[in-house]
Motif scaffolding. Structure first.
Motif, PDB file in Angstrom:
ATOM      1  N   THR A  31       4.968  61.704  47.213  1.00 17.89           N
ATOM      2  CA  THR A  31       4.678  60.179  47.502  1.00 17.89           C
ATOM      3  C   THR A  31       3.387  60.144  47.357  1.00 17.89           C
ATOM      4  O   THR A  31       2.594  60.920  47.632  1.00 17.89           O
ATOM      5  N   CYS A  32       2.980  59.123  46.391  1.00 19.34           N
ATOM      6  CA  CYS A  32       1.473  58.919  46.074  1.00 19.34           C
ATOM      7  C   CYS A  32       1.017  57.459  46.262  1.00 19.34           C
ATOM      8  O   CYS A  32       2.053  56.722  45.946  1.00 19.34           O
ATOM      9  N   SER A  34      -2.302  54.663  47.148  1.00 18.52           N
ATOM     10  CA  SER A  34      -3.917  54.192  47.286  1.00 18.52           C
ATOM     11  C   SER A  34      -3.893  52.965  48.097  1.00 18.52           C
ATOM     12  O   SER A  34      -3.303  52.305  48.325  1.00 18.52           O
ATOM     13  N   HIS A  43      -7.199  57.593  48.186  1.00 22.59           N
ATOM     14  CA  HIS A  43      -6.037  58.098  47.709  1.00 22.59           C
ATOM     15  C   HIS A  43      -5.224  59.037  48.217  1.00 22.59           C
ATOM     16  O   HIS A  43      -6.016  59.757  48.889  1.00 22.59           O
ATOM     17  N   GLN A  45      -1.714  61.586  48.569  1.00 24.82           N
ATOM     18  CA  GLN A  45      -0.577  62.143  47.992  1.00 24.82           C
ATOM     19  C   GLN A  45       0.153  63.213  48.969  1.00 24.82           C
ATOM     20  O   GLN A  45      -0.654  63.857  49.544  1.00 24.82           O
TER      21      GLN A  45
ATOM     22  N   SER B   6       3.800  60.752  38.830  1.00 23.39           N
ATOM     23  CA  SER B   6       2.621  59.987  39.428  1.00 23.39           C
ATOM     24  C   SER B   6       2.549  58.550  38.677  1.00 23.39           C
ATOM     25  O   SER B   6       3.130  58.379  37.536  1.00 23.39           O
ATOM     26  N   PHE B  10      -2.672  56.095  39.406  1.00 20.98           N
ATOM     27  CA  PHE B  10      -3.098  57.118  40.400  1.00 20.98           C
ATOM     28  C   PHE B  10      -3.565  58.049  39.626  1.00 20.98           C
ATOM     29  O   PHE B  10      -3.539  58.605  38.684  1.00 20.98           O
ATOM     30  N   GLN B  14       0.909  64.384  37.937  1.00 17.41           N
ATOM     31  CA  GLN B  14       1.609  65.598  38.548  1.00 17.41           C
ATOM     32  C   GLN B  14       3.054  65.631  37.842  1.00 17.41           C
ATOM     33  O   GLN B  14       3.520  64.525  37.541  1.00 17.41           O
ATOM     34  N   SER B  31      -0.002  69.693  40.135  1.00 16.20           N
ATOM     35  CA  SER B  31      -0.729  68.406  40.072  1.00 16.20           C
ATOM     36  C   SER B  31      -2.147  68.758  39.632  1.00 16.20           C
ATOM     37  O   SER B  31      -3.013  69.970  39.976  1.00 16.20           O
TER      38      SER B  31
END
Lengths: 143, 160
Positions: A31-32, A34, A43, A45, B6, B10, B14, B31
């Motif tokens: 899961t990413c 911001s 940010h 991750q 990704s 972002f 990755q 990553s």
């Protein structure tokens, strides 16, 4: 005879479902996201492994930062935390990792490049990360 | 099975892949940060042993690499060898492949992006000549040579 066959089919279906649930539970989830506020961009991750969570917090950059590991310590309700890379006198990420484990009961490896002496930023990042971990359903019973 | 996970916006690129190595289901997540690569290889559902590898800055032509176990097993030399192989490959890419004139980057960028979706134009120009460090985590069921060779091959194929 028919009812026995039906029971067997039902049992087989249940076994298949539980295997699928286990496989889904053991799969890696990334899961990413911001968060933008004031002049700061945070940010996040999160990589969820079956028995551990890795998280990275980036502040305005994609530098890796310092790396910490934290886990609940049995039988007492303590948290063990250590810095793995960097973080000699700078304990920004150390505190975040420790409190995350304290509140979630998870085994966590945390990378963080939040600058030192930024308590407000640290608190904001920790709060956002905690909210996300809870919303994703990753938390365990609190220790 | 590999996939880029990704968001294009972002800052961390990755790649995740899942494959069978020596009969064990292996998840690999790569990553790319600004100054590090993080490679997580797991067969046991946790990060396992974590190693930190980097190229030492020096005046010598032949590079020197520093590989250290920062968490976990410190008596498995093959794990360090795996990290050493990967950091050497990273250094090779950055020293011999990427340092190209900025004006050429524009012409070659489309080709690079077709071949390697992880490339970023600014990243190429700003990082030519230097190399990233590597954080490698190996959570493995077995530490055999075959397993580690399979991991190295899979990561090298995906890391660039």
């Amino acid at each position: 005879m028919n009812s026995n066959g039906g029971v067997e089919i039902a049992n087989q279906s249940m076994n298949e479902l539980s295997i699928k649930e286990q496989e889904a539970d053991e799969s890696v989830q990334v899961t990413c996201f911001s968060e933008f506020s004031d002049d700061v961009t945070l940010h996040f991750q999160i990589i969820r492994l079956h028995k551990q969570i890795y998280a990275w917090i980036g502040c305005n950059s994609a530098k890796f930062g310092h790396l910490y590991a934290a886990a609940p310590t049995r039988p007492s309700n303590n948290v063990s935390v250590t810095s793995l890379i960097g973080g000699d006198s700078d304990n920004t990420g150390l505190g975040i990792a420790r409190r995350l484990v304290l509140k979630t009961g998870l085994n966590i490896v945390l990378a963080c490049n939040i600058p030192k002496n930024s308590p407000m930023l640290e608190a904001k990042a920790e709060k956002k990360l905690m909210e996300k971990l809870i919303s994703l359903g990753y938390t365990m019973q609190k220790i | 099975m590999a996939m880029e996970t990704s968001d294009p916006l972002f800052p961390v690129r990755q790649t995740s892949l899942c494959l069978d190595i020596q009969g064990n289901k292996t998840d690999i997540i790569i990553s790319s940060y600004e100054d590090h690569f993080l490679v997580i290889v797991t067969q046991i559902g946790s990060m396992g042993t974590i190693l930190h590898a980097r190229k030492e800055e020096g005046v010598s032509i032949d590079p020197t690499f520093n590989v250290a176990v920062v968490f976990g097993k410190r008596d498995e030399p093959m794990l360090a060898a795996c990290a050493r192989k990967l950091i050497e490959h990273i250094r090779y890419i950055f020293q011999f492949i990427l340092p190209i004139d900025a004006s050429l980057c524009i012409c070659l960028l489309n080709c690079y992006q077709l071949l390697h979706p992880c490339y970023d134009f600014c990243y190429i120009c700003s990082n030519s000549g230097s190399s990233k460090a590597l954080v490698l985590s190996l959570g493995l069921r077995d530490h055999s040579v075959g397993t580690l060779k399979g991991i190295v091959s899979a990561v090298i194929e995906k890391i660039f």
